[in-house]
Scaffold this active site. Structure first.
Site, short mmCIF file in Angstrom:
data_model
loop_
_atom_site.label_atom_id
_atom_site.label_comp_id
_atom_site.label_asym_id
_atom_site.label_seq_id
_atom_site.Cartn_x
_atom_site.Cartn_y
_atom_site.Cartn_z
N TYR A 91 37.33 46.16 46.60
CA TYR A 91 36.91 46.71 45.30
C TYR A 91 35.50 46.22 44.92
O TYR A 91 35.06 46.45 43.81
CB TYR A 91 37.91 46.31 44.21
N TYR A 464 44.15 53.25 39.22
CA TYR A 464 44.43 52.09 38.36
C TYR A 464 43.34 51.03 38.50
O TYR A 464 43.27 50.10 37.71
CB TYR A 464 45.81 51.49 38.67
N ARG A 465 42.48 51.21 39.49
CA ARG A 465 41.50 50.18 39.83
C ARG A 465 40.58 50.81 40.86
O ARG A 465 41.03 51.63 41.65
CB ARG A 465 42.29 49.04 40.47
#
Ligand code: ADP
Length: 519
Positions: A91, A464-465
């Protein structure tokens, strides 16, 4: 890598800012060499990219130092990107959204301030890693268990602040946050919930406090820097019981997810059961070239060989039960009965009783084995997670799975996908694995990611991310009433952080000062 300064800041002004930081933390903890900058970049960033480059890092040791740095950052207009341990791999790792930001590295703030066995919580500083906390509980024979994500290298708080998940009944890590201490962008310190009373007795016990409840406003946000947090921990159960399933056909998830959904909703199952395809295991045990060296994604015939070799189904999952043995046994019977009409395979049952070696239990013991995934293609590997949230519905999940698999095929990448069962939602985690030295492959990985976000948004699924590079795109897909939510977030951001110095661009939230940087 060329030094990239924050927008509109001259080299001289930047140096003055760093010098001011040095007076707070000592010269040793302002990290501004080329090697330092490189160290804080995204470890999985494709070799040819020059985005998300930090200009330096600063590592305070105390809350007071964090507050002092925030005040100076305002004065010198230097944007800070807070990280706890910076292991947010897949991420963006420790890298900032906006190049030129200075990483505010909190990993030196590593105290375990409190562990309360009776009430089942701990109070931590952001630098405390899963390994640290696990060791502390083991060394002191404290009967509390952790909920640990697949890659446990990171920080307990950092993971909860990104809504990471573990695999016990406490697996929704962000839901275990209770009572934060936050340095606001101005440098002012607040405590949330019952901890807002100076002599508060229930700061880590009651989530809401009096009036608006703020904990979740500091999650995936850039409204402040979390300097400590309460986290609930699960009391060690009397026993654990595992039921392992292997589903032969891809379409088996249609009925299997529906069965799991009902059991989860009724809390017969109270963990985030994770269902992965065969590639999850294959990437942990070897490299792609051992199986296939041709062009395009791995052919079906070879997939079959891999599954055979490792004794895998198309989908594999274990349902773990935690608690009193008699209750686990009763729930196991209910689960077996629920699967009986559809499932013909073997159910591998495992047991653990308190006192037996922990490794035989369903406890989450920290490990970094998952990081092996990046070796799949050879070269210097990387991965990104594409994770839309779906309803717990088998048919919808299968349709989404098939559409995703076809997209991977179109872009010539192997589909690594899975589902994690929440109480009323599915997290559909898809890993995009690439060799970051291969420019063409990383270009395809990016193109695939963009296509997947668009497809999902059309189907009504949001992530969600997400990785730094897609935060604006994902934020944009939450578009009701002409993006009213983003306007609300940015109104709050501008009110709390008029100079925009904390994590500009995080989750697509841009302060007025850096509005032009939005993708
Ligand atoms: P981990 O090491 O657990 O993977 P990170 O330190 O990489 O977690 O944090 C993930 C993200 O969460 C960061 O990029 C940052 O946006 C946010 N974050 C982490 N720690 C804090 C904190 N203490 N205060 C505010 N935001 C944070």
């Amino acid at each position: 890598m060329k030094l990239q300064l924050p927008p509109r800041i001259s080299a001289a002004a930047f140096q003055r800012g760093l010098a001011a930081f040095e007076r707070v933390v000592g010269a040793e903890w302002v990290l501004a060499s080329d090697l330092d900058r490189d160290t804080y970049r995204d470890m999985y960033q494709p070799a040819n990219e020059t985005t998300h480059v930090p200009a330096a890092a600063v590592a305070p040791q105390s809350t007071e130092e964090v507050q002092a740095l925030l005040r100076l950052a305002n004065e010198h207009r230097i944007p800070l990107w807070p990280i706890s341990r910076g292991k947010n791999l897949g991420y963006g790792g420790s890298a900032p959204r906006m190049s030129g930001s200075v990483i505010l590295d909190l990993s030196r703030m590593r105290r375990i301030l409190d562990v309360d066995v009776k009430h089942g919580y701990c109070l931590l500083e952001p630098g405390v890693g899963f390994f640290d906390l696990y060791q502390h509980l083991q060394d002191n024979r404290i009967p509390l268990w952790l909920s640990v994500p697949a890659n446990a290298w990171g920080s307990v708080i950092g993971n909860a602040l990104e809504r990471g998940i573990g695999y016990t009944p406490y697996g929704e890590n962000t839901a275990q946050l209770c009572g934060l201490e936050v340095a606001l962008p101005s440098g002012e310190l607040v405590r949330t919930g019952m901890g807002a009373m100076t002599n508060g007795r229930a700061g880590q016990l009651f989530r809401y406090g009096f009036g608006p409840s703020w904990d979740q406003l500091f999650v995936q946000s850039n409204f402040g820097v979390v300097t400590r947090a309460g986290m609930w921990l699960m009391p060690e159960p009397e026993a654990t019981l595992g039921l392992g399933f292997a589903l032969p056909e891809a379409s088996d998830i249609i009925w299997a997810l529906d069965i799991l959904a009902e059991l989860r909703l009724r809390r017969v199952i109270d963990t985030s059961v994770t269902m992965g395809n065969y590639l999850r295991t294959a990437t942990m045990r070897g490299q792609r070239a051992e199986w296939y060296q041709g062009p395009g994604p791995i052919p079906t015939e070879i997939e079959r060989q891999i599954m055979e070799k490792y004794g895998l189904g198309r989908w594999n999952f274990t349902i773990n039960l935690f608690g009193y043995d008699a209750v686990n046994q009763a729930n196991a019977r209910i689960i077996r009965d629920a699967f009986a009409p559809h499932y013909r395979g073997e159910i591998r049952e495992t047991h653990w009783q308190r006192g037996e070696p922990l490794a035989q239990s369903a406890a989450n013991i920290p490990t970094v084995v998952f990081l092996q995934v990046v070796n799949w293609w050879g070269g210097r590997g990387g991965h990104m997670g594409f994770s839309p949230i779906l309803p717990t519905d088998g048919k919808e999940a299968y349709t989404q799975f098939e559409a995703t698999r076809q997209r991977y095929e179109e872009f010539g990448l192997d589909h690594f996908g899975g589902f994690t069962m929440g109480e009323r939602y599915l997290t559909n985690v898809n890993q995009i694995i690439y060799n970051r030295d291969d420019a063409d492959m990383t270009r395809r990985a990016h193109a695939l990611f963009n296509a997947l976000v668009d497809d999902a948004a059309r189907a009504g699924y949001g992530e969600y991310r997400t990785h730094l590079s897609y935060m604006d795109k994902v934020a944009h897909s939450f578009d009701f009433n002409d993006h009213a939510l983003l306007r609300l977030n940015e109104t709050v951001k501008n009110a709390l952080d008029p100079n925009g110095i904390v994590a500009p661009g995080k989750s697509g939230i841009w302060p007025r000062a850096y509005r032009g940087e939005r993708a």
